[in-house]
Scaffold this active site. Sequence first.
Site, PDB file in Angstrom:
ATOM      1  N   LYS A 190       0.830  -1.204   0.000  1.00 39.12           N
ATOM      2  CA  LYS A 190       0.000   0.000   0.000  1.00 39.12           C
ATOM      3  C   LYS A 190       0.866   1.257   0.000  1.00 39.12           C
ATOM      4  O   LYS A 190       1.910   1.312   0.653  1.00 39.12           O
ATOM      5  CB  LYS A 190      -0.919  -0.006   1.229  1.00 39.12           C
ATOM      6  N   SER A 277      -9.296   1.716   2.883  1.00 41.41           N
ATOM      7  CA  SER A 277      -8.485   2.434   1.929  1.00 41.41           C
ATOM      8  C   SER A 277      -7.385   1.608   1.289  1.00 41.41           C
ATOM      9  O   SER A 277      -6.650   2.093   0.431  1.00 41.41           O
ATOM     10  CB  SER A 277      -7.861   3.661   2.594  1.00 41.41           C
ATOM     11  N   SER A 301      -9.549  -0.538   7.161  1.00 40.12           N
ATOM     12  CA  SER A 301      -8.978  -0.372   5.828  1.00 40.12           C
ATOM     13  C   SER A 301      -8.268  -1.591   5.265  1.00 40.12           C
ATOM     14  O   SER A 301      -7.946  -1.625   4.086  1.00 40.12           O
ATOM     15  CB  SER A 301      -8.017   0.824   5.813  1.00 40.12           C
TER      16      SER A 301
END
Length: 610
Positions: A190, A277, A301
């Site tokens: 990420k 996210s 997330s």
Amino acid sequence: MSSSEQLPKNEESTKHTEHVVTRRLKAPYLSGFILRIMIFLMDYMPGVTRYLFWNAGLKALRKLSIDDCPTLIPLPLPKETFGIVETKTVDGLEIFEKQKNLQQKDYYSSGFLRASDFHEAYLAKRVTPLQVCEVLINKIEESLKKCSPPLNAIIKYKRDDIIAQATASTERYANNSSLGLLDGIPIAVKDEIDVKGYETNVGTKFINYGNPATSDATIIERLREKGAIILGKTSMHEIGFGIDDIELLKISSSTNNNPFVCTPRNPYNTDYYPGGSSGGSGVAVASGLCPIAIGRDGGGSVRIPSSFCGIYGLKTTCGRFSDDGQYPLAHSVAVSGPMAASVDDLALAYYVMAGKDPKDPNTLHQPLPTLHGFHVTNKLSDLKIGVYSMWNKQVDNPAITTALNNFIDELKLRGAKIIEIKIPELEEARIAHLLTIGTELTTVAKRHKDKMHLFSCPTRSNINVMKLATASDYIVSQQVRTRIMRTLNNLFSNQVDLILTPATAITAPKIYPRALAHGEVDVTMISDIMRFVQLANFAGVPAVSVPAGYDDNNLPIGLQFIAKWYDEATLLRIAKTSEEILGNRRKKPSDKFWFGNYVQEVSENFFGES
């Protein structure tokens, strides 16, 4: 103090008090030009922002009178008070040796591969990491440029860097000096976590622009030490701070809508969101580009995209993974965690990344990580699993309830004891988490006040609203944190080993084209997505999302298990059990958005079947 006594109810919760544990509001859907007008009013009319702060219920905690000391970081200290003892039996990576005699066909019939599949093919010289990565790079490019719409999963990668890593891994296998199961395994990261040579842009067009990381985050360094091939960076919501709820102001990035960089698509149906996210990481795994990806979880997330994309996602205990090299967005609620297509790889990545790190003092108090009991899946008589039925009923898709009940029945058949529990003050904890993560994110965003116009409209709106939070709001929120940690400690010490909930109250929501340019506001959708995940972040306990089936639209359904602090071993054990329960009902995405067949393109004998 109770939720029903202390907090105002909206009209819907008043009508259905017997089923309401956390509030669910409804409001008009906003996107496009109308959303831009709303943001303009908030920018230039302070009264609008004050009204939204008030109407969101963010002042509700100001009515409370709490004497508890605030807990600023949810570390369970002193450990003994929370029933945490130093691990005596440390089962580590050697437990995977027990799987060598298992029939691999039974597992990969769904199409998803494990690190062990790659590792065995490399050891048998049926294929090399270099051959795999040469084809994989083409698949990444195809997922970005040839798919319609593009998946937007791995959005930053460097061909030469990947080839160099793969070449080194290939040489190790040629010299019979493999570093273990992770050697030559492709992993995506990420864009909130430092990877040497890459900018950590956290979903923006300007943060760290032209300033690549000079070193890896500790957890990435540990993966590399085991030979993992770091593919690059995955897409994410803009600083994990999107506005998703004008009236409730749900500060979240649970869809992964990012109008400025890109919005990833759910490979099970690209008209639907993958969740966020860590959405890009979820899509990378679910589409077969890599068996493991790394995410970060401040309000679900990791678990939300894992649920929406039909994979496994582990939110670790606060202080279990080092925060060194992580962009400091929400330091008291956010932790990193692995996302994987299989529980074996979830456990493998977890064990390699976990442990003490002198660079992060919060990691120094933890017991040794272990995978003890990982394979004990048929006999669960030693486990007590709590369900809060009134809370679990707050779902908007009956298929989720069906999947939950089916899993409960299967767990009972394996001997698990299902115990009805109650968790008081969940609504207070929800608001306190919102104030905490919102204040922490706003503090970080204000560092870029000279570039505020470069944030998207939804992010700017959240910043404006959260500026109205006071120091007292933050402190009272941490006092609520103390109370909810005490509640969970009592539950785990006296009643249950695990808590079972839906991962989300809905399956993946639909993407409306007009939302892609400027974002969107959908009150009900986001409150449904976030309902069950915030508790673990706020209290610092670990939680795992597991696939549990599919709804009528063939979209994945996820369930969530929560454990006490540092008890990831029990979570991984129950996740392994859940993987067996789902069994052959596990599905991969359609061929159009599935890239996991690249190993067969490299070698028709990848699995040694000829």
